[in-house]
Design an enzyme around this catalytic site. Structure first.
Site, PDB file in Angstrom:
ATOM      1  N   ASP A 116       0.810  -1.221   0.000  1.00 23.89           N
ATOM      2  CA  ASP A 116       0.000   0.000   0.000  1.00 23.89           C
ATOM      3  C   ASP A 116       0.844   1.272   0.000  1.00 23.89           C
ATOM      4  OD1 ASP A 116      -2.139  -1.695   0.196  1.00 23.89           O
ATOM      5  OD2 ASP A 116      -2.964  -0.793   2.021  1.00 23.89           O
TER       6      ASP A 116
ATOM      7  N   HIS B 263      -6.052   3.251  -4.092  1.00 25.47           N
ATOM      8  CA  HIS B 263      -5.958   3.486  -2.647  1.00 25.47           C
ATOM      9  C   HIS B 263      -6.257   4.952  -2.328  1.00 25.47           C
ATOM     10  CE1 HIS B 263      -5.058   2.065   1.293  1.00 25.47           C
ATOM     11  NE2 HIS B 263      -3.885   2.672   1.435  1.00 25.47           N
TER      12      HIS B 263
ATOM     13  N   HIS C  42      -4.940   9.478   0.555  1.00 27.84           N
ATOM     14  CA  HIS C  42      -4.956   8.621   1.740  1.00 27.84           C
ATOM     15  C   HIS C  42      -5.744   9.233   2.902  1.00 27.84           C
ATOM     16  CE1 HIS C  42      -3.415   5.669   4.691  1.00 27.84           C
ATOM     17  NE2 HIS C  42      -3.104   4.938   3.627  1.00 27.84           N
TER      18      HIS C  42
ATOM     19  N   HIS D  57       3.681  -2.463   3.109  1.00 29.94           N
ATOM     20  CA  HIS D  57       3.731  -1.107   2.557  1.00 29.94           C
ATOM     21  C   HIS D  57       5.016  -0.883   1.784  1.00 29.94           C
ATOM     22  CE1 HIS D  57       0.803  -0.834   5.845  1.00 29.94           C
ATOM     23  NE2 HIS D  57       0.256   0.171   5.169  1.00 29.94           N
TER      24      HIS D  57
END
Length: 272
Positions: free
Chosen positions: A92, A143, A147, A237
């Site tokens: 991510d 995503h 964020h 990540h």
């Protein structure tokens, strides 16, 4: 400003217990007749043959002529089901030129494909990394742009975050994303509805490496190996901070998973 820990707590309250989320049924390349493969582009360079290590669930072929309706879910998918001991690795918050190339190098070394849930702002500045992901057969998911915590946004703001990111992905990767993941795992009804309207399925995770806490590469490896099981989706990540531990951990646990008989692969969507 929210700390990541506080946001995670807020997100957990929004989505409820993880154990209640759904399972995505996927198929191998010799899967059920009539299935329609739509996830991932055709690789622009051939991958080396490694049948016992890589059993890809993604398919190759021309894009569908007409868009398919996407089910509006009430909870995110947490795991996949398919033949054999299949697992999915996801990363991510990127792409980040400091860490993403090293992760891609490791995946390429073992002929493994993964999923990258990218933020639009990062993708816009690192389009060449999305192009590389397309070349090497990885799946790129949405995503959001910046964020944010979606549960604190209006529907209009959520749509903007998702739609802008879809456009950047399509431009740099070559196809619109078919998967999305809410930042912090904080989902709500609007996110599910808007994601479906944009043609995306919501995918969460089964195993959280907690690599964002910088627990040490050994701890990350242990979390992946302790959680390894058929259908597991692993969260790591490749951006959002110093991800050197995530890079080192991947170099250790990936060959160990493969040697243990796991097929590290990516899901594909298919339709009745």
């Amino acid at each position: 400003m929210l700390t990541r820990r506080r946001v995670l707590i807020a997100g957990a309250g929004a989505v409820g217990a993880a154990a209640t989320a759904g399972v995505l049924t996927v198929a191998t390349e010799d899967g059920p007749a009539g299935s329609v493969t739509t996830a991932g582009p055709q690789a622009r360079r051939p991958l080396n043959s490694s049948a016992y290590r890589l059993q890809p669930l993604t398919g190759y072929g021309p894009p569908q002529a007409a868009p398919r309706r996407t089910l509006v879910r009430r909870e995110p998918l947490l795991r996949v089901s398919g033949r054999g001991r299949a697992m999915v690795l996801t990363f991510d918050d990127g792409p980040d030129p400091r860490w993403t190339p090293a992760i891609l190098d490791t995946l390429a070394r073992y002929d493994v494909r993964a999923m990258f849930f990218v933020c639009g702002g990062m993708a816009a500045d690192n389009r060449e990394l999305l192009a590389r992901m397309a070349d090497e057969g990885h799946i790129v998911g949405n995503h959001t742009w910046s964020h944010p915590l979606l549960t604190r946004l209006t529907r209009r703001q959520i749509r903007s975050e998702m739609a802008r990111t879809c456009e950047v992905i399509e431009d740099a990767y070559g196809e619109r994303p078919e998967w999305f993941r809410a930042p912090y795992g904080a989902w709500n009804r609007a996110a599910f509805q808007i994601g479906a309207e944009l043609g995306m399925e919501p995918l969460a995770w089964t195993v959280d490496t907690l690599d964002w806490t910088s627990p040490g590469a050994r701890s990350i490896v242990e979390r992946v190996e302790d959680g390894a099981a058929p259908g597991v989706v692993v969260l790591s990540h490749d951006a959002g901070g110093n991800r050197s531990q995530s890079v080192r951990a991947l170099r250790r646990y990936l060959p160990e998973l493969l040697d243990s008989g796991y097929h590290v692969t990516v899901p594909r969507r298919h339709y009745a």
